[in-house]
Design an enzyme around this catalytic site. Structure first.
Site, mmCIF file in Angstrom:
data_model
loop_
_atom_site.group_PDB
_atom_site.id
_atom_site.type_symbol
_atom_site.label_atom_id
_atom_site.label_comp_id
_atom_site.label_asym_id
_atom_site.label_seq_id
_atom_site.Cartn_x
_atom_site.Cartn_y
_atom_site.Cartn_z
ATOM 1 C CD GLU A 21 -2.749 -1.068 2.527
ATOM 2 O OE1 GLU A 21 -3.983 -1.168 2.454
ATOM 3 O OE2 GLU A 21 -2.132 -0.959 3.609
ATOM 4 C CG ASP A 229 -8.712 -12.500 7.294
ATOM 5 O OD1 ASP A 229 -9.072 -12.866 8.426
ATOM 6 O OD2 ASP A 229 -7.920 -11.551 7.122
#
Length: 262
Positions: A21, A229
């Site tokens: 990122e 997740d």
């Protein structure tokens, strides 16, 4: 310092949870220069006409708190944007969705019986919240960035291909994010957390620490988490592929849009 609606003019701290990122952000900063403070690399430069300082948060509450403190005390940033991934907890929070925090709690804070469980000693509260007007702007911006049109061919995020990862279009959620110094991936632990904090949407390891430091300094902040997740390991996905193919693109697009709006 209070946040008012309208474009804020000060220096902005951008904290990324993942190296991918941060690199995506650095790749579009035209004049970034690295400075080393407290064993961390801070990248100082400009993006979309805004003065920014970008840095990896590091993992865990203490590390994130140190990074936040340096941004505020050494670099004098006037607001902080934190992006990263998290485990989904709330019903309907799926892999690929994004959660904008409007409250943050340290789920491993327990000074009982001296104080109630989760309460921050000395502050008298368990949940800390960014300014409501700031959160509303962030939520609206994220929803616009991740609109169905943006993710279609020819859209701003048209290069993000969700189908190969069996992902649907992302939903944007707003609510409670909880933080602690444990990686949560067990179903029983998730059940315990949701029983104790039933409104929690996502769990991670840094956001509530960032919130506490920003609260102490009186600086507005945003914590934005892409769900990588289900924290109970109910959904399986190739994590490195997800970060590379989806999360880093979402993060960059959200940060760039926020720099033009806040």
């Amino acid at each position: 310092m209070s946040f008012k609606t309208g474009r804020y003019k000060g220096r902005i701290g951008i904290m990324a949870a993942m190296p991918e990122e941060l690199q995506a952000l650095l790749d579009v900063m035209p004049d970034e220069a690295v400075e080393c403070v407290a064993g961390r690399e801070f990248w100082v430069g400009h993006l979309h006409g805004r003065e920014v300082v970008a840095v990896l948060s590091r993992i865990g509450k203490v590390a994130a708190a140190t990074t936040t403190t340096v941004l505020l005390s050494h670099y004098g940033v006037d607001q902080i944007i934190f992006t990263g991934v998290a485990g989904g907890l709330g019903d309907g929070v799926r892999v690929g969705d994004v959660v904008v925090a409007d409250a943050l709690v340290q789920h491993d804070m327990d000074a009982s019986p001296l104080f109630p469980r989760f309460e921050l000693p000395g502050l008298g509260v368990s949940a800390l919240s960014p300014p409501a007007a700031f959160t509303a702007t962030v939520r609206d911006t994220v929803a616009q960035v991740l609109s169905p049109g943006a993710l279609t061919s020819g859209g701003a995020l048209g290069d993000v291909h969700l189908a190969p990862l069996n992902l649907g279009l992302p939903k944007v959620h707003q609510g409670l994010v909880i933080s602690g110094d444990q990686f949560i991936n067990a179903a029983q632990t998730c059940r315990d957390l949701t029983q104790a904090l039933p409104t929690a949407l996502a769990v991670e390891m840094e956001g509530a620490a960032v919130a506490q430091v920003c609260h102490d300094f009186g600086v507005p902040y945003a914590v934005i988490r892409t769900i990588s997740d289900r924290a109970d390991d109910d959904a399986h996905i190739d994590f490195p592929r997800f970060v590379s193919a989806v999360a880093r693109h979402y993060s960059l697009a959200i940060v760039e849009a926020l720099l033009q709006r806040v």
